[in-house]
Design an enzyme around this catalytic site. Sequence first.
Site: not given
Length: 250
Positions: A8-9, A11, A87-88, A98, A115, A184
């Site tokens: 995953r990338h 941060e 990404e999703r 968030k 999720r 995701n």
Amino acid sequence: MYKLVLIRHGESTWNKENRFTGWVDVDLTEQGNSEARQAGLLLKEAGYTFDIAYTSVLKRAIRTLWHVQDQMDLMYVPVVHSWRLNERHYGALSGLNKAETAAKYGDEQVLVWRRSYDTPPPALEPTDERAPYGDPRYAKVPREQLPLTECLKDTVARVLPLWNESIAPAVKAGKQVLIAAHGNSIRALVKYLDGISDADIVGLNIPNGVPLVYELDANLTPIRHYYLGDPEAIAKAQAAVAQQGKASAA
């Protein structure tokens, strides 16, 4: 036995700000750049090399891959850029904080949006500036395939054609494959590879910038998988990802 490495990338700026990112093309933070470079060093020190790499069309994943290739002296390795590894798409949540969203709608609702397997967030309007229509990245993608929101089920359906038509054949051909993608799109691949149930996938959190190694048999069935790096630090990173969608994370 085959090996496949997923990462995953590092941060991103919106990871740092705890915002839903999705298809918005934000960049890495300085920490994210450092995480990506460290991942490259880990892979080099562990003796890995790659023949081909796959990534999305979003700069946070692309730049992560650049750092890994640079640290491994593999800048010459061919790269496949595909929107299918994006990404999703978070729909109308894109750009929202968030924790603030959880405070407004409740932790449980935001957890479902983040999720759950088959419940997408509210969709963007087609005229919204965040919609992918008109973006040159997607000029060759049929309009009807471009999402205005996605659940993980949608992301799996988007990712799997690339897996079946390109990545899996490359692995079976004996190529050493690296995939630099997103939380995701990687969850989608992991769900497929490991046969994780729709219910259990809720608890899977992918940390930023940590190489995830899969050892696969002749049928590409996983034999085992493991992260490279310090186990305690990885566990903390996974816990931090899980905490992002809670009101108390603000």
